[in-house]
Design a protein around this motif. Structure first.
Motif, PDB file in Angstrom:
ATOM      1  N   ARG A   1      48.292  49.388  44.727  1.00  0.00           N
ATOM      2  CA  ARG A   1      49.019  48.926  43.544  1.00  0.00           C
ATOM      3  C   ARG A   1      48.904  49.930  42.402  1.00  0.00           C
ATOM      4  O   ARG A   1      49.862  50.124  41.639  1.00  0.00           O
ATOM      5  N   MET A   2      47.772  50.581  42.270  1.00  0.00           N
ATOM      6  CA  MET A   2      47.603  51.578  41.230  1.00  0.00           C
ATOM      7  C   MET A   2      48.603  52.719  41.404  1.00  0.00           C
ATOM      8  O   MET A   2      49.141  53.259  40.423  1.00  0.00           O
ATOM      9  N   ALA A   3      48.864  53.103  42.649  1.00  0.00           N
ATOM     10  CA  ALA A   3      49.811  54.191  42.907  1.00  0.00           C
ATOM     11  C   ALA A   3      51.201  53.857  42.370  1.00  0.00           C
ATOM     12  O   ALA A   3      51.965  54.753  41.999  1.00  0.00           O
ATOM     13  N   ARG A   4      51.523  52.558  42.295  1.00  0.00           N
ATOM     14  CA  ARG A   4      52.843  52.149  41.822  1.00  0.00           C
ATOM     15  C   ARG A   4      52.880  51.882  40.317  1.00  0.00           C
ATOM     16  O   ARG A   4      53.942  51.961  39.703  1.00  0.00           O
ATOM     17  N   LEU A   5      51.704  51.562  39.732  1.00  0.00           N
ATOM     18  CA  LEU A   5      51.701  51.102  38.350  1.00  0.00           C
ATOM     19  C   LEU A   5      51.175  52.109  37.337  1.00  0.00           C
ATOM     20  O   LEU A   5      51.574  52.065  36.171  1.00  0.00           O
ATOM     21  N   ALA A   6      50.266  52.993  37.756  1.00  0.00           N
ATOM     22  CA  ALA A   6      49.623  53.903  36.801  1.00  0.00           C
ATOM     23  C   ALA A   6      50.553  55.070  36.467  1.00  0.00           C
ATOM     24  O   ALA A   6      50.417  56.172  36.989  1.00  0.00           O
ATOM     25  N   ARG A   7      51.485  54.831  35.563  1.00  0.00           N
ATOM     26  CA  ARG A   7      52.485  55.849  35.222  1.00  0.00           C
ATOM     27  C   ARG A   7      51.914  56.959  34.349  1.00  0.00           C
ATOM     28  O   ARG A   7      52.505  58.026  34.233  1.00  0.00           O
ATOM     29  N   PHE A   8      50.769  56.719  33.715  1.00  0.00           N
ATOM     30  CA  PHE A   8      50.208  57.728  32.818  1.00  0.00           C
ATOM     31  C   PHE A   8      49.508  58.854  33.578  1.00  0.00           C
ATOM     32  O   PHE A   8      49.161  59.882  33.006  1.00  0.00           O
TER      33      PHE A   8
ATOM     34  N   SER B   1      42.580  44.996  26.016  1.00  0.00           N
ATOM     35  CA  SER B   1      43.000  43.603  25.886  1.00  0.00           C
ATOM     36  C   SER B   1      41.821  42.659  26.076  1.00  0.00           C
ATOM     37  O   SER B   1      40.833  42.989  26.747  1.00  0.00           O
ATOM     38  N   GLU B   2      41.932  41.484  25.484  1.00  0.00           N
ATOM     39  CA  GLU B   2      40.866  40.494  25.597  1.00  0.00           C
ATOM     40  C   GLU B   2      40.700  40.015  27.034  1.00  0.00           C
ATOM     41  O   GLU B   2      39.591  39.679  27.455  1.00  0.00           O
ATOM     42  N   ILE B   3      41.801  39.971  27.772  1.00  0.00           N
ATOM     43  CA  ILE B   3      41.720  39.514  29.168  1.00  0.00           C
ATOM     44  C   ILE B   3      40.860  40.465  29.988  1.00  0.00           C
ATOM     45  O   ILE B   3      39.970  40.050  30.739  1.00  0.00           O
TER      46      ILE B   3
ATOM     47  N   VAL C   1      36.574  38.960  43.479  1.00  0.00           N
ATOM     48  CA  VAL C   1      37.594  39.724  44.209  1.00  0.00           C
ATOM     49  C   VAL C   1      38.009  40.907  43.347  1.00  0.00           C
ATOM     50  O   VAL C   1      37.808  40.918  42.131  1.00  0.00           O
ATOM     51  N   SER C   2      38.581  41.915  43.998  1.00  0.00           N
ATOM     52  CA  SER C   2      39.054  43.088  43.264  1.00  0.00           C
ATOM     53  C   SER C   2      40.255  42.711  42.388  1.00  0.00           C
ATOM     54  O   SER C   2      41.004  41.779  42.701  1.00  0.00           O
ATOM     55  N   LYS C   3      40.423  43.472  41.306  1.00  0.00           N
ATOM     56  CA  LYS C   3      41.534  43.228  40.388  1.00  0.00           C
ATOM     57  C   LYS C   3      42.076  44.552  39.883  1.00  0.00           C
ATOM     58  O   LYS C   3      41.386  45.570  39.898  1.00  0.00           O
ATOM     59  N   ILE C   4      43.303  44.518  39.426  1.00  0.00           N
ATOM     60  CA  ILE C   4      43.880  45.671  38.741  1.00  0.00           C
ATOM     61  C   ILE C   4      44.845  45.163  37.679  1.00  0.00           C
ATOM     62  O   ILE C   4      45.656  44.262  37.936  1.00  0.00           O
ATOM     63  N   GLN C   5      44.725  45.717  36.491  1.00  0.00           N
ATOM     64  CA  GLN C   5      45.635  45.399  35.390  1.00  0.00           C
ATOM     65  C   GLN C   5      46.108  46.725  34.805  1.00  0.00           C
ATOM     66  O   GLN C   5      45.300  47.522  34.331  1.00  0.00           O
ATOM     67  N   ALA C   6      47.390  46.971  34.876  1.00  0.00           N
ATOM     68  CA  ALA C   6      47.948  48.243  34.407  1.00  0.00           C
ATOM     69  C   ALA C   6      48.592  48.062  33.033  1.00  0.00           C
ATOM     70  O   ALA C   6      49.302  47.076  32.789  1.00  0.00           O
ATOM     71  N   TYR C   7      48.311  49.022  32.144  1.00  0.00           N
ATOM     72  CA  TYR C   7      48.890  49.035  30.804  1.00  0.00           C
ATOM     73  C   TYR C   7      49.632  50.366  30.613  1.00  0.00           C
ATOM     74  O   TYR C   7      49.657  51.211  31.511  1.00  0.00           O
TER      75      TYR C   7
ATOM     76  N   THR D   1      40.424  48.258  36.468  1.00  0.00           N
ATOM     77  CA  THR D   1      40.199  47.852  37.855  1.00  0.00           C
ATOM     78  C   THR D   1      38.835  47.197  37.997  1.00  0.00           C
ATOM     79  O   THR D   1      37.883  47.521  37.268  1.00  0.00           O
ATOM     80  N   VAL D   2      38.759  46.275  38.934  1.00  0.00           N
ATOM     81  CA  VAL D   2      37.499  45.667  39.345  1.00  0.00           C
ATOM     82  C   VAL D   2      37.310  45.974  40.824  1.00  0.00           C
ATOM     83  O   VAL D   2      38.161  45.619  41.644  1.00  0.00           O
ATOM     84  N   LEU D   3      36.238  46.653  41.163  1.00  0.00           N
ATOM     85  CA  LEU D   3      35.929  46.991  42.544  1.00  0.00           C
ATOM     86  C   LEU D   3      34.547  46.457  42.902  1.00  0.00           C
ATOM     87  O   LEU D   3      33.748  46.111  42.021  1.00  0.00           O
ATOM     88  N   HIS D   4      34.281  46.398  44.192  1.00  0.00           N
ATOM     89  CA  HIS D   4      32.966  45.962  44.662  1.00  0.00           C
ATOM     90  C   HIS D   4      32.461  46.917  45.729  1.00  0.00           C
ATOM     91  O   HIS D   4      33.249  47.493  46.494  1.00  0.00           O
TER      92      HIS D   4
END
Length: 346
Positions: A217-224, A56-58, A69-75, A81-84
């Motif tokens: 959050r990844m544990a809840r969203l990453a269904r693949f 995605s463009e986002i 800050v850290s981020k997570i976007q699940a598709y 993910t953005v980590l530091h």
């Protein structure tokens, strides 16, 4: 960018031109996966990732800019993910070294930066480079893209724990300075060192807390992800939680050093104030004594000064007058002396 194919035979480096065919083959055959490591995502790399993977463009926009800050976007078929990772720079400043990841069933895209110009570029590749060296030497061969990602993040957390251990050593030295009394010779320098360590621990803890939230959050969203990978996600969240707890514990220890320093300084100030008060009391006593003796000495001075004007008075010019004036001086001086002694001025 560096492109690798990882399968049962090991790791092999490929070219960027081969990437589209590698992705199709990995998706069709279900064996092996692709790892793409990008030093910095610019417009060209962003367009390539969009064309090959359909991101995605986002998410691609977040790869190009610096994220604080850290981020997570699940598709449906991948997660971004953005980590530091912390990097301690000059004067205790903590740089946030960004690592972005696109994680799919058959690929891992790692993107470094953008970096602060003051940070050495090699710093961004410490964790991925360590894992790559292990893979090339045959010591580690991940079965899936998530195992590779997990290995990179585990390396990151171990490095953060090493940073906390170094800061713990510095905290111990600060405590020794307080215990030995050396700190009183250079309080300003001590406070600078102390709050520098405090800030570094706080920065590491903040990064770890954000990363923990990301993997929770990844544990809840990453269904693949396969079911057997769920413990790996939980383990990474636990690792960041451990880093956060260790940083918190060390900050509490450092807080004890701060309290002891404050108590020591307060005690020294109290003692100094008491000494100053005693000196003030002694000075007041001395001033009262001086004032009393001045008053006593002023009596004969006043009488003799009056006589020095040659003013006639009863007995003027006679022996009786001389003895009378002398007696008056003595009586007045004795009366003042007794009065001041009664007032405890003498």
């Amino acid at each position: 960018m560096d492109v690798y194919l990882i399968d049962e035979s090991g790791i092999s480096q490929r070219t960027a031109d081969e990437l589209p065919e590698m992705v199709r083959s990995a998706n069709d055959n279900g064996t092996g996966f692709v790892w793409v490591d990008i030093p910095q995502c610019r417009l060209q790399e962003s367009e390539m990732l969009g064309d090959v993977f359909g991101f995605s463009e986002i998410a691609l926009h977040d790869c190009v800019i610096r994220n604080h800050v850290s981020k997570i976007q699940a598709y449906d078929d991948h997660v971004f993910t953005v980590l530091h990772a912390p990097q301690i720079g000059a004067h205790g400043h903590v740089h946030y070294i960004e690592l972005d990841q696109f994680l799919g069933a058959n690929y891992l895209i790692t993107i470094h930066g953008p970096l602060n110009p003051k940070v050495e570029p090699a710093v961004a590749f410490v964790d991925t480079g360590a894992v790559l060296d292990r893979m090339k030497s045959g010591k580690f061969l991940p079965r899936t893209a998530f195992e590779l990602s997990s290995a990179i993040i585990s390396t990151m957390t171990r490095r953060e724990i090493d940073m906390i251990a170094t800061l713990a050593e510095q905290s111990g030295k600060l405590e020794q300075r307080v215990m030995s009394g050396e700190v009183m010779k250079d309080s300003e320098g001590f406070l600078t060192d102390l709050f520098q360590v405090w800030y570094e621990l706080l920065a590491i803890r903040t990064i770890a807390v954000h990363s923990t939230a990301t993997y929770d959050r990844m544990a809840r969203l990453a269904r693949f992800l396969p079911a057997d990978h769920e413990p790996l996600v939980a383990d990474l969240a636990d690792r960041f939680e451990m880093v956060s707890s260790m940083a918190d514990g060390q900050r509490e220890s450092l807080h004890g050093v701060i309290e002891f320093f404050q108590t020591r300084v307060s005690t020294h100030l109290t003692i100094a104030s008491d000494d100053l008060a005693q000196i003030s009391v002694r000075q007041n006593d001395d001033m009262r004594k001086i004032s009393a003796w001045v008053a006593i000495i002023a009596v004969p001075t006043a009488v003799t000064g009056f006589m020095g004007q040659n003013v006639p008075y009863p007995g003027f010019g006679t022996a009786a007058g001389f003895y009378a004036s002398t007696t008056v001086m003595l009586v007045m001086a004795i009366v003042l002396y007794v009065f001041f002694r009664h007032k405890e001025w003498l």
